[in-house]
Write a protein that holds these residues in place. Structure first.
Motif, PDB file in Angstrom:
ATOM      1  N   PRO A 172      44.857  33.654  38.656  1.00 31.05           N
ATOM      2  CA  PRO A 172      43.703  34.769  38.567  1.00 31.05           C
ATOM      3  C   PRO A 172      44.392  36.072  38.646  1.00 31.05           C
ATOM      4  CG  PRO A 172      43.748  33.824  40.873  1.00 31.05           C
ATOM      5  CD  PRO A 172      44.744  33.001  40.066  1.00 31.05           C
ATOM      6  N   LEU A 173      44.056  36.975  37.627  1.00 30.66           N
ATOM      7  CA  LEU A 173      44.756  38.338  37.600  1.00 30.66           C
ATOM      8  C   LEU A 173      43.724  39.184  37.967  1.00 30.66           C
ATOM      9  CD1 LEU A 173      46.507  37.965  33.850  1.00 30.66           C
ATOM     10  CD2 LEU A 173      47.408  37.672  36.070  1.00 30.66           C
ATOM     11  N   PRO A 174      44.545  40.089  38.815  1.00 31.67           N
ATOM     12  CA  PRO A 174      43.672  41.363  39.401  1.00 31.67           C
ATOM     13  C   PRO A 174      42.974  42.279  38.217  1.00 31.67           C
ATOM     14  CG  PRO A 174      45.861  41.970  39.618  1.00 31.67           C
ATOM     15  CD  PRO A 174      45.804  40.677  39.251  1.00 31.67           C
ATOM     16  N   ALA A 175      41.831  42.705  38.262  1.00 31.80           N
ATOM     17  CA  ALA A 175      41.105  43.497  37.308  1.00 31.80           C
ATOM     18  C   ALA A 175      42.122  44.929  37.204  1.00 31.80           C
ATOM     19  CB  ALA A 175      39.818  43.771  37.592  1.00 31.80           C
TER      20      ALA A 175
END
Length: 58
Positions: free
Chosen positions: A28-31
């Motif tokens: 998951p990549l941070p927004a």
């Protein structure tokens, strides 16, 4: 003894199977932060740096 073509074909199929069966993990990549960051007063205040000399021979 196998023909060179057959050996290469076996290797090619093994590589294709390994590539196909390889598990993939998606992280998951941070927004991304679209807001521009405002500078605060604390950003301008940096700690003073210097040198402390302690004489241990006295």
């Amino acid at each position: 003894m196998l023909d060179a073509f057959i050996i290469e074909e076996i290797k090619r199929r093994e590589r294709r199977r390994e590539d196909h069966d390889r598990p993939v993990v998606e992280l998951p990549l941070p927004a991304p932060d679209d807001r521009p960051r405002r500078r605060t007063e604390t950003d301008d205040e940096k700690p003073q740096r210097g040198v402390v000399v302690i004489d241990l021979l006295s």
